[in-house]
Design an enzyme around this catalytic site. Structure first.
Site, PDB file in Angstrom:
ATOM      1  N   GLY A   6       0.847  -1.196   0.000  1.00 19.49           N
ATOM      2  CA  GLY A   6       0.000   0.000   0.000  1.00 19.49           C
ATOM      3  C   GLY A   6       0.882   1.244   0.000  1.00 19.49           C
ATOM      4  O   GLY A   6       0.562   2.269   0.566  1.00 19.49           O
ATOM      5  N   GLY A   9      -0.393   4.899  -1.074  1.00 18.41           N
ATOM      6  CA  GLY A   9      -1.481   5.554  -0.335  1.00 18.41           C
ATOM      7  C   GLY A   9      -0.986   6.770   0.434  1.00 18.41           C
ATOM      8  O   GLY A   9       0.203   7.101   0.407  1.00 18.41           O
ATOM      9  N   GLN A  10      -1.934   7.407   1.157  1.00 19.90           N
ATOM     10  CA  GLN A  10      -1.588   8.665   1.857  1.00 19.90           C
ATOM     11  C   GLN A  10      -0.442   8.449   2.848  1.00 19.90           C
ATOM     12  O   GLN A  10       0.498   9.245   2.897  1.00 19.90           O
ATOM     13  CB  GLN A  10      -2.817   9.192   2.623  1.00 19.90           C
ATOM     14  CG  GLN A  10      -2.542  10.542   3.299  1.00 19.90           C
ATOM     15  CD  GLN A  10      -3.617  10.996   4.274  1.00 19.90           C
ATOM     16  OE1 GLN A  10      -4.507  10.221   4.657  1.00 19.90           O
ATOM     17  NE2 GLN A  10      -3.543  12.238   4.687  1.00 19.90           N
ATOM     18  N   ASP A  32       2.223  -1.917  -4.400  1.00 22.52           N
ATOM     19  CA  ASP A  32       0.828  -1.454  -4.378  1.00 22.52           C
ATOM     20  C   ASP A  32       0.121  -2.082  -5.570  1.00 22.52           C
ATOM     21  O   ASP A  32       0.769  -2.581  -6.495  1.00 22.52           O
ATOM     22  CB  ASP A  32       0.785   0.095  -4.476  1.00 22.52           C
ATOM     23  CG  ASP A  32      -0.528   0.670  -3.936  1.00 22.52           C
ATOM     24  OD1 ASP A  32      -0.489   1.385  -2.927  1.00 22.52           O
ATOM     25  OD2 ASP A  32      -1.591   0.352  -4.523  1.00 22.52           O
ATOM     26  N   ARG A  34      -1.734  -0.157  -7.384  1.00 20.92           N
ATOM     27  CA  ARG A  34      -1.719   0.937  -8.364  1.00 20.92           C
ATOM     28  C   ARG A  34      -0.318   1.074  -8.944  1.00 20.92           C
ATOM     29  O   ARG A  34       0.631   0.489  -8.452  1.00 20.92           O
ATOM     30  CB  ARG A  34      -2.102   2.253  -7.662  1.00 20.92           C
ATOM     31  CG  ARG A  34      -3.547   2.300  -7.226  1.00 20.92           C
ATOM     32  CD  ARG A  34      -3.814   3.446  -6.281  1.00 20.92           C
ATOM     33  NE  ARG A  34      -3.348   3.135  -4.922  1.00 20.92           N
ATOM     34  CZ  ARG A  34      -3.651   3.921  -3.879  1.00 20.92           C
ATOM     35  NH1 ARG A  34      -4.312   5.032  -4.052  1.00 20.92           N
ATOM     36  NH2 ARG A  34      -3.246   3.583  -2.670  1.00 20.92           N
ATOM     37  N   ASP A  50      -0.873  -7.591  -5.296  1.00 21.24           N
ATOM     38  CA  ASP A  50      -2.233  -7.655  -4.760  1.00 21.24           C
ATOM     39  C   ASP A  50      -2.130  -8.432  -3.456  1.00 21.24           C
ATOM     40  O   ASP A  50      -1.939  -9.653  -3.461  1.00 21.24           O
ATOM     41  CB  ASP A  50      -3.152  -8.390  -5.759  1.00 21.24           C
ATOM     42  CG  ASP A  50      -4.555  -8.593  -5.167  1.00 21.24           C
ATOM     43  OD1 ASP A  50      -5.420  -9.115  -5.871  1.00 21.24           O
ATOM     44  OD2 ASP A  50      -4.758  -8.220  -3.980  1.00 21.24           O
ATOM     45  N   TYR A 140     -15.334  -0.168   8.684  1.00 19.12           N
ATOM     46  CA  TYR A 140     -13.893   0.129   8.796  1.00 19.12           C
ATOM     47  C   TYR A 140     -13.455  -0.031  10.253  1.00 19.12           C
ATOM     48  O   TYR A 140     -12.477  -0.717  10.551  1.00 19.12           O
ATOM     49  CB  TYR A 140     -13.648   1.553   8.321  1.00 19.12           C
ATOM     50  CG  TYR A 140     -12.269   2.091   8.558  1.00 19.12           C
ATOM     51  CD1 TYR A 140     -12.053   3.084   9.517  1.00 19.12           C
ATOM     52  CD2 TYR A 140     -11.176   1.656   7.822  1.00 19.12           C
ATOM     53  CE1 TYR A 140     -10.792   3.618   9.730  1.00 19.12           C
ATOM     54  CE2 TYR A 140      -9.913   2.184   8.028  1.00 19.12           C
ATOM     55  CZ  TYR A 140      -9.733   3.157   8.973  1.00 19.12           C
ATOM     56  OH  TYR A 140      -8.478   3.697   9.187  1.00 19.12           O
ATOM     57  N   LYS A 144     -10.972  -2.788  11.949  1.00 21.00           N
ATOM     58  CA  LYS A 144      -9.783  -2.397  12.713  1.00 21.00           C
ATOM     59  C   LYS A 144      -9.844  -3.011  14.117  1.00 21.00           C
ATOM     60  O   LYS A 144      -8.833  -3.469  14.651  1.00 21.00           O
ATOM     61  CB  LYS A 144      -9.674  -0.869  12.808  1.00 21.00           C
ATOM     62  CG  LYS A 144      -9.313  -0.195  11.491  1.00 21.00           C
ATOM     63  CD  LYS A 144      -7.960  -0.686  10.962  1.00 21.00           C
ATOM     64  CE  LYS A 144      -7.556   0.011   9.687  1.00 21.00           C
ATOM     65  NZ  LYS A 144      -6.288  -0.530   9.126  1.00 21.00           N
TER      66      LYS A 144
HETATM   67  C1  VAH Z   1     -10.678   7.689   7.993  1.00 25.17           C
HETATM   68  N1  VAH Z   1      -8.541   8.827   7.771  1.00 25.17           N
HETATM   69  O1  VAH Z   1     -11.201   8.782   8.030  1.00 25.17           O
HETATM   70  C2  VAH Z   1      -9.182   7.610   8.265  1.00 25.17           C
HETATM   71  C3  VAH Z   1      -8.912   7.498   9.742  1.00 25.17           C
HETATM   72  C4  VAH Z   1      -9.519   8.297  12.031  1.00 25.17           C
HETATM   73  C5  VAH Z   1      -9.729   8.459  10.569  1.00 25.17           C
HETATM   74  O2  VAH Z   1      -9.090   6.199  10.161  1.00 25.17           O
HETATM   75  O3  VAH Z   1     -11.304   6.700   7.767  1.00 25.17           O
END
Ligand code: VAH
Length: 314
Positions: A6, A9-10, A32, A34, A50, A140, A144
């Site tokens: 990755g 990514g940011q 990545d 990409r 991948d 998400y 996590k």
């Molecule tokens: C998001 N930038 O917004 C991430 C982060 C706490 C935010 O996990 O999903």
């Protein structure tokens, strides 16, 4: 050798550049789905990968003599809500692939980011502690939270040295954010410079934990460099630097761009943000491995407005 998954990514772009500075360009393989990010080009080896393909990942780890893996690939909070089952599958299968290969190949260390998104509406809203009510309401956050438990399991069951941080919203100018709820805090700078106005998708008083990318990168490396004996948390360490609202960051930007204006049109991301804490208690990270942030809101805004124009001009 280090493998960054990755890497475009940011976080991945800046983490890859920082790791290459520390360990030597040839010792950090960037990967990545990409194509290679422009800032990574010419700074070290890049492979297309991948992470969902466990066999391919396993072959890559063996072929390149990988001893550490940084897994930054994930579907973030806002995007995840548009396709929950896909987000769950990608976020979990990628982590389990890495943890299981780390066990099989006896890797030295694994890094995997958690997030303040593990907290939910029933968690304490201010000064939220490491161990408290954790009932995430976004897929998400659920991934996590589950990922944190898997990291603990692979550590105590198979002795995999996996380390993790619960990142706040991250702000940076070198690479674009990837579909998170805190992305407004990056977009606002681009719009302030290009349009002198920004339509914010969160309410003006939405107070969230945030961090400037240089602090987040330094925290990641300091955690990974710490002696294992100092690590008391194998889930994600709470990590904090500042909290602010759209109104507050807009006011700070106006000090530099006086005719900047902001308007508010909350969308589906408001509900996500409302479920997250306003501030985080990270005293455990400060005690265990000496964490200390350097950037507050004024310093971050100053640095972003100093550096982003050149980035936009590219
Ligand atoms: C998001 N930038 O917004 C991430 C982060 C706490 C935010 O996990 O999903």
């Amino acid at each position: 050798k280090i493998l960054v998954i990755g890497a475009c990514g940011q976080i991945g772009v800046e983490l890859t550049l920082a790791l290459r500075k520390m360990y030597g360009e040839g010792n950090v393989i960037a990967s990545d789905l990409r194509e290679e990010h422009e800032l990574l080009r010419g700074t070290g080896p890049y492979v297309s990968l991948d992470v969902m393909n466990k066999e391919m990942l396993h072959v890559l780890v063996i072929r390149h003599n990988i001893t550490q893996v940084y897994l930054l690939a994930a579907i973030l909070s806002a995007t995840g809500e548009k396709n929950p089952l896909l987000a769950w599958h990608i976020n979990m299968a990628s982590l389990l692939n890495v943890l299981d290969i780390a066990k099989e190949e006896g890797l030295d260390k694994v890094y995997w980011p958690s997030s303040i998104a593990v907290f939910g509406p029933n968690s304490p809203k201010e000064d939220t502690e490491q161990h408290t009510i954790i009932e995430p309401t976004t897929i998400y956050g659920i991934s996590k939270f589950a990922g944190e438990r898997w990291c603990e399991y692979y550590n105590h069951r198979y002795n995999v040295d996996v380390r993790s941080l619960r990142y706040p919203g991250l702000i940076s100018y070198k690479s674009a954010p990837g579909g998170g709820t805190t992305d407004y805090a990056v977009e606002i700078f681009h719009e302030a410079l290009e349009e002198k106005s920004y339509k914010c998708f969160l309410r003006e008083d939405t107070y969230l934990p945030m961090m400037y990318m240089p602090d987040a990168i330094r925290a990641t490396i300091e955690l990974m460099e710490s002696d294992a004996s100092k690590i008391s948390v194998r889930a994600g360490y709470n990590l904090a630097s500042m909290s602010f609202s759209p109104k507050e960051i807009a006011a700070e930007i106006k000090k530099h761009i006086p005719d900047f204006t902001i308007s508010y049109e909350p969308d589906y991301r408001q509900a996500i943000a409302d479920g997250w804490p306003g501030s985080i208690n990270d005293e455990l990270a400060r005690k265990d491995w000496g964490w200390n942030h350097e950037y507050d809101l004024p310093k971050m805004v100053e640095d972003m407005l100093t550096n982003l124009p050149a980035q936009l001009a590219k």
